[in-house]
Write a protein that holds these residues in place. Structure first.
Motif, PDB file in Angstrom:
ATOM      1  N   MET A   1       0.561  -0.876  -0.012  1.00  0.00           N
ATOM      2  CA  MET A   1       0.044  -0.263   0.353  1.00  0.00           C
ATOM      3  C   MET A   1       0.445   1.040   0.280  1.00  0.00           C
ATOM      4  SD  MET A   1      -2.927   0.902   2.887  1.00  0.00           S
ATOM      5  CE  MET A   1      -3.568  -0.449   2.850  1.00  0.00           C
ATOM      6  N   ASN A   2       1.025   1.970  -0.993  1.00  0.00           N
ATOM      7  CA  ASN A   2       1.654   3.311  -0.928  1.00  0.00           C
ATOM      8  C   ASN A   2       1.414   4.656   0.090  1.00  0.00           C
ATOM      9  OD1 ASN A   2      -0.298   4.936  -2.722  1.00  0.00           O
ATOM     10  ND2 ASN A   2      -0.001   3.816  -4.248  1.00  0.00           N
ATOM     11  N   PHE A   3       2.206   5.470  -0.140  1.00  0.00           N
ATOM     12  CA  PHE A   3       2.067   5.926   0.958  1.00  0.00           C
ATOM     13  C   PHE A   3       0.530   7.042   0.427  1.00  0.00           C
ATOM     14  CE2 PHE A   3       1.737  10.816   2.055  1.00  0.00           C
ATOM     15  CZ  PHE A   3       2.271  11.016   3.187  1.00  0.00           C
ATOM     16  N   ILE A   4       0.207   6.888  -0.612  1.00  0.00           N
ATOM     17  CA  ILE A   4      -0.707   8.217  -1.228  1.00  0.00           C
ATOM     18  C   ILE A   4      -2.533   7.440  -0.626  1.00  0.00           C
ATOM     19  CG2 ILE A   4      -2.336   9.206  -3.358  1.00  0.00           C
ATOM     20  CD1 ILE A   4       0.225  10.197  -4.210  1.00  0.00           C
ATOM     21  N   GLN A   5      -2.748   5.633  -0.602  1.00  0.00           N
ATOM     22  CA  GLN A   5      -3.630   4.792  -0.896  1.00  0.00           C
ATOM     23  C   GLN A   5      -3.473   4.978   0.797  1.00  0.00           C
ATOM     24  OE1 GLN A   5      -1.927   1.279  -3.055  1.00  0.00           O
ATOM     25  NE2 GLN A   5      -2.898   2.408  -4.805  1.00  0.00           N
ATOM     26  N   ARG A   6      -2.333   4.540   1.622  1.00  0.00           N
ATOM     27  CA  ARG A   6      -2.865   4.379   3.191  1.00  0.00           C
ATOM     28  C   ARG A   6      -3.319   6.217   3.471  1.00  0.00           C
ATOM     29  NH1 ARG A   6       3.021   2.521   4.644  1.00  0.00           N
ATOM     30  NH2 ARG A   6       3.230   0.027   4.272  1.00  0.00           N
ATOM     31  N   ALA A   7      -2.869   6.933   2.684  1.00  0.00           N
ATOM     32  CA  ALA A   7      -2.584   8.392   3.300  1.00  0.00           C
ATOM     33  C   ALA A   7      -4.793   8.686   2.789  1.00  0.00           C
ATOM     34  CB  ALA A   7      -2.370   9.777   2.314  1.00  0.00           C
ATOM     35  N   GLY A   8      -5.268   8.402   1.728  1.00  0.00           N
ATOM     36  CA  GLY A   8      -6.546   8.027   1.274  1.00  0.00           C
ATOM     37  C   GLY A   8      -7.851   6.905   2.064  1.00  0.00           C
ATOM     38  N   THR A   9      -7.062   5.793   2.982  1.00  0.00           N
ATOM     39  CA  THR A   9      -7.795   5.149   3.256  1.00  0.00           C
ATOM     40  C   THR A   9      -7.442   5.800   5.246  1.00  0.00           C
ATOM     41  OG1 THR A   9      -7.249   3.417   2.304  1.00  0.00           O
ATOM     42  CG2 THR A   9      -7.971   2.586   4.172  1.00  0.00           C
ATOM     43  N   PHE A  10      -6.810   5.912   5.394  1.00  0.00           N
ATOM     44  CA  PHE A  10      -6.759   6.944   6.554  1.00  0.00           C
ATOM     45  C   PHE A  10      -7.505   8.918   6.930  1.00  0.00           C
ATOM     46  CE2 PHE A  10      -4.955  10.237   9.577  1.00  0.00           C
ATOM     47  CZ  PHE A  10      -4.419   9.873  11.184  1.00  0.00           C
ATOM     48  N   SER A  11      -7.357   9.389   5.598  1.00  0.00           N
ATOM     49  CA  SER A  11      -8.269  10.304   5.814  1.00  0.00           C
ATOM     50  C   SER A  11      -9.623  10.236   5.469  1.00  0.00           C
ATOM     51  CB  SER A  11      -7.779  11.308   4.829  1.00  0.00           C
ATOM     52  OG  SER A  11      -6.783  11.266   4.778  1.00  0.00           O
ATOM     53  N   ALA A  12     -10.021   9.386   4.925  1.00  0.00           N
ATOM     54  CA  ALA A  12     -11.949   8.591   4.841  1.00  0.00           C
ATOM     55  C   ALA A  12     -12.081   8.412   5.942  1.00  0.00           C
ATOM     56  CB  ALA A  12     -11.960   7.370   3.736  1.00  0.00           C
ATOM     57  N   PHE A  13     -11.763   7.354   7.279  1.00  0.00           N
ATOM     58  CA  PHE A  13     -11.767   7.133   7.977  1.00  0.00           C
ATOM     59  C   PHE A  13     -12.103   8.249   9.522  1.00  0.00           C
ATOM     60  CE2 PHE A  13     -10.343   2.776   7.381  1.00  0.00           C
ATOM     61  CZ  PHE A  13     -12.432   2.241   6.785  1.00  0.00           C
ATOM     62  N   ILE A  14     -10.753   9.435   9.007  1.00  0.00           N
ATOM     63  CA  ILE A  14     -10.474  10.495   9.713  1.00  0.00           C
ATOM     64  C   ILE A  14     -11.879  11.281   9.243  1.00  0.00           C
ATOM     65  CG2 ILE A  14      -9.618  12.108  10.531  1.00  0.00           C
ATOM     66  CD1 ILE A  14      -8.527  10.590  11.538  1.00  0.00           C
ATOM     67  N   ASN A  15     -12.155  11.250   8.638  1.00  0.00           N
ATOM     68  CA  ASN A  15     -13.666  12.706   7.528  1.00  0.00           C
ATOM     69  C   ASN A  15     -14.611  12.628   8.659  1.00  0.00           C
ATOM     70  OD1 ASN A  15     -13.413  15.011   5.877  1.00  0.00           O
ATOM     71  ND2 ASN A  15     -14.920  13.517   4.570  1.00  0.00           N
ATOM     72  N   ALA A  16     -14.823  11.093   8.677  1.00  0.00           N
ATOM     73  CA  ALA A  16     -16.286   9.921   9.135  1.00  0.00           C
ATOM     74  C   ALA A  16     -15.833  10.188  10.491  1.00  0.00           C
ATOM     75  CB  ALA A  16     -16.263   8.819   8.981  1.00  0.00           C
ATOM     76  N   ALA A  17     -15.087  10.125  11.116  1.00  0.00           N
ATOM     77  CA  ALA A  17     -15.132  10.420  12.660  1.00  0.00           C
ATOM     78  C   ALA A  17     -15.129  11.899  13.165  1.00  0.00           C
ATOM     79  CB  ALA A  17     -13.249  10.303  13.239  1.00  0.00           C
ATOM     80  N   VAL A  18     -14.230  12.902  12.646  1.00  0.00           N
ATOM     81  CA  VAL A  18     -14.791  14.590  12.530  1.00  0.00           C
ATOM     82  C   VAL A  18     -16.368  14.722  12.102  1.00  0.00           C
ATOM     83  CG1 VAL A  18     -14.107  16.400  11.157  1.00  0.00           C
ATOM     84  CG2 VAL A  18     -12.239  15.640  11.881  1.00  0.00           C
ATOM     85  N   ALA A  19     -16.723  13.751  11.274  1.00  0.00           N
ATOM     86  CA  ALA A  19     -17.836  15.002  11.290  1.00  0.00           C
ATOM     87  C   ALA A  19     -19.501  14.264  11.977  1.00  0.00           C
ATOM     88  CB  ALA A  19     -18.827  14.038   9.573  1.00  0.00           C
ATOM     89  N   ILE A  20     -19.077  13.153  12.309  1.00  0.00           N
ATOM     90  CA  ILE A  20     -19.809  12.491  13.622  1.00  0.00           C
ATOM     91  C   ILE A  20     -19.148  14.018  14.486  1.00  0.00           C
ATOM     92  CG2 ILE A  20     -19.699  10.531  15.357  1.00  0.00           C
ATOM     93  CD1 ILE A  20     -18.633   9.079  12.757  1.00  0.00           C
ATOM     94  N   ALA A  21     -18.486  13.883  15.249  1.00  0.00           N
ATOM     95  CA  ALA A  21     -17.387  15.018  16.316  1.00  0.00           C
ATOM     96  C   ALA A  21     -18.157  15.702  16.036  1.00  0.00           C
ATOM     97  CB  ALA A  21     -15.573  15.187  15.993  1.00  0.00           C
ATOM     98  N   THR A  22     -18.540  16.784  14.559  1.00  0.00           N
ATOM     99  CA  THR A  22     -19.115  17.908  13.993  1.00  0.00           C
ATOM    100  C   THR A  22     -20.575  18.296  14.481  1.00  0.00           C
ATOM    101  OG1 THR A  22     -17.364  18.014  12.457  1.00  0.00           O
ATOM    102  CG2 THR A  22     -19.331  19.613  12.398  1.00  0.00           C
ATOM    103  N   ILE A  23     -20.947  17.248  14.433  1.00  0.00           N
ATOM    104  CA  ILE A  23     -22.825  16.671  14.660  1.00  0.00           C
ATOM    105  C   ILE A  23     -22.381  17.136  16.294  1.00  0.00           C
ATOM    106  CG2 ILE A  23     -24.081  15.632  14.726  1.00  0.00           C
ATOM    107  CD1 ILE A  23     -23.298  14.600  12.247  1.00  0.00           C
ATOM    108  N   TYR A  24     -21.899  16.319  16.889  1.00  0.00           N
ATOM    109  CA  TYR A  24     -22.120  16.171  18.212  1.00  0.00           C
ATOM    110  C   TYR A  24     -21.756  17.895  18.966  1.00  0.00           C
ATOM    111  CZ  TYR A  24     -20.850  15.034  22.980  1.00  0.00           C
ATOM    112  OH  TYR A  24     -21.225  15.174  24.533  1.00  0.00           O
ATOM    113  N   VAL A  25     -21.119  18.390  18.300  1.00  0.00           N
ATOM    114  CA  VAL A  25     -20.297  19.512  19.130  1.00  0.00           C
ATOM    115  C   VAL A  25     -21.182  20.999  18.661  1.00  0.00           C
ATOM    116  CG1 VAL A  25     -19.034  21.485  18.576  1.00  0.00           C
ATOM    117  CG2 VAL A  25     -17.961  19.490  19.002  1.00  0.00           C
TER     118      VAL A  25
END
Length: 206
Positions: A1-25
């Motif tokens: 898994m190259n760097f960009i692909q890893r970054a994409g996977t990580f960012s997708a999951f983090i983005n979901a977590a941020v959206a959940i946190a944003t709604i909560y806040v």
């Protein structure tokens, strides 16, 4: 898994977590009534600005994840619908710029809330209006990115149809800013699904 692909996977999951946190806040820590009332919002910024600072921090994290996802998906779909993906990427980048500007102005306004509360100058009113307009511009431009991206993906069969239909729904709903919270909920599902797709593809190749 190259760097960009890893970054994409990580960012997708983090983005979901941020959206959940944003709604909560927004719903719990700040409150819908405060968000819809400028006087109450200013009062909160003076008496308890922490939730607003958290909200703005989440915007910066979302912007960072968004840039990565824009790049990853452009590289994935650029050969399927060249012009459409270029336009989609343009709207994606614009949404990031709008979001960053919104967060920056919000931080400035929050830190200066006591002074702003005492002032009724046009510059103060201009800042608050700009924050609101930038929020709407972020939602609309982001929605156009989802819309065009999903259309390109449907054309090239590079992503599951279900994921693309969710993206199309987000894009259409986002064109009506008052439904932004609905688009945010759907983006959680979209981001998690995208993250799983990219992760599974890369683990199969490794």
């Amino acid at each position: 898994m190259n760097f960009i692909q890893r970054a994409g996977t990580f960012s997708a999951f983090i983005n979901a977590a941020v959206a959940i946190a944003t709604i909560y806040v927004a719903v719990v820590l700040i409150g819908i009534d405060v968000l819809s009332n400028q006087d109450l919002f200013v009062k909160l910024a003076i008496t308890n600005p922490t939730p607003i600072f958290i909200q703005d921090t989440l915007k910066f994290i979302s912007a960072a994840c968004g840039i990565v996802l824009i790049v990853v998906l452009f590289m994935r779909l650029k050969n399927e619908a060249v012009t459409m993906m270029r336009v989609a990427t343009l709207f994606g980048v614009l949404s990031i710029l709008f979001l960053l500007t919104n967060a920056t102005l919000s931080l400035i306004a929050t830190t200066q809330a006591p002074e702003f509360a005492e002032s009724k100058s046009e510059s103060v009113l201009g800042i608050t209006s700009a924050i609101g307009m930038l929020a709407m511009a972020t939602i609309i431009s982001s929605g156009l990115w989802y819309l065009l991206l999903s259309l390109a993906a449907l054309k090239g069969f590079r992503l599951p149809k279900g994921l693309n239909y969710i993206g199309l729904t987000i894009g259409i709903i986002s064109l009506i800013p008052i439904f932004g919270i609905v688009a945010l909920f759907l983006s959680i599902v979209w981001s998690i699904w995208l993250g799983l797709i990219v992760y599974r593809e890369q683990t199969e190749q490794s």
